[in-house]
Design a protein around this motif. Structure first.
Motif, short mmCIF file in Angstrom:
data_model
loop_
_atom_site.label_atom_id
_atom_site.label_comp_id
_atom_site.label_asym_id
_atom_site.label_seq_id
_atom_site.Cartn_x
_atom_site.Cartn_y
_atom_site.Cartn_z
N UNK A 101 0.83 -1.12 0.13
CA UNK A 101 0.15 0.08 -0.09
C UNK A 101 1.03 1.37 0.11
N UNK A 102 0.99 1.69 -0.98
CA UNK A 102 1.91 3.24 -1.30
C UNK A 102 1.31 4.30 -0.22
N UNK A 103 0.22 4.22 0.10
CA UNK A 103 -0.27 5.37 1.01
C UNK A 103 0.73 5.57 2.27
N UNK A 104 1.52 4.50 2.64
CA UNK A 104 2.38 4.59 3.66
C UNK A 104 3.50 5.62 3.62
N UNK A 105 3.78 5.93 2.35
CA UNK A 105 4.62 7.12 1.92
C UNK A 105 4.09 8.48 2.46
N UNK A 106 2.67 8.47 2.85
CA UNK A 106 2.16 9.67 3.43
C UNK A 106 2.79 9.94 4.65
#
Length: 205
Positions: A101-106
């Motif tokens: 889940x790329x949203x962890x980059x947030x």
């Protein structure tokens, strides 16, 4: 603001045509058009060129919630990043391809991006050098790590906070105090059980 909108605004702010930006990025004008229309995304190496060209950080480009004119604290990467300002500031390197889940980059403050040639598939890994001030960052990242227990292919991310070293797998958080040999050996033994080679455990402290 989306990445596509930021590219348009930055290009126009620098009085640059799509053709001129395409030349800098070594892509076709149609590629720039697709980026700006939100039809396609720039590859990592092109993002680096965009950031350097427009003098903005990867944080600004990649995070939708950040606007171009927002003032944002960016802490220096290195030991000072952990010691300065916030006690619970994590520092490490995340392979982007290791999360589902790329949203962890947030949750990250990204200071540098590197492409690592793996010599296999995928050919490149995207290494994100980061700090994070999210107190529950170990728990958050553990939820999105890739894992294939049957094949003993368990991705992990290693990072530190102060004098503590974290090795985090899918739903598993290992931790030891830097300099404590017994704690480190226990963590290394647990990593071996998860299919991690001794060579892979040569992480920085």
């Amino acid at each position: 603001m989306k990445l596509s909108e930021k590219i348009i605004e930055l290009r126009k702010a620098n009085s640059m045509t799509q053709e001129e930006l395409a030349s800098i990025c070594n892509v076709s004008r149609q590629s720039i058009s697709k980026w700006e229309a939100d039809i396609a995304l720039p590859e990592t190496e092109k993002l680096l060129i965009l950031g350097e060209t427009f003098k903005v950080s990867m944080d600004i480009l990649l995070k939708d919630e950040l606007t171009l004119n927002e003032v944002k604290d960016i802490y220096t990467c290195g030991n000072n990043a952990v010691q300065e300002k916030k006690q619970e500031l994590y520092e490490g390197i995340l392979i982007k391809e290791s999360v589902v889940d790329d949203s962890i980059i947030d949750c990250l403050n990204i200071h540098k991006i590197e492409l690592w040639n793996t010599g296999g598939k995928p050919k490149y890994w995207t290494a994100l050098f980061f700090t994070s001030d999210k107190r529950n960052f170990p728990e958050l990242i553990s939820k999105v790590m890739l894992s294939d227990p049957a094949a003993k292919q368990n991705w992990f991310v290693d990072f530190k906070a102060g004098n503590n070293k974290y090795i985090v797998f899918k739903d598993r958080i290992l931790k030891y105090q830097i300099g404590n040999r017994n704690e480190k050996e226990y963590v290394c033994n647990e990593c071996r059980k998860l299919g991690v080679s001794d060579k892979q455990m040569n992480w920085p402290e």
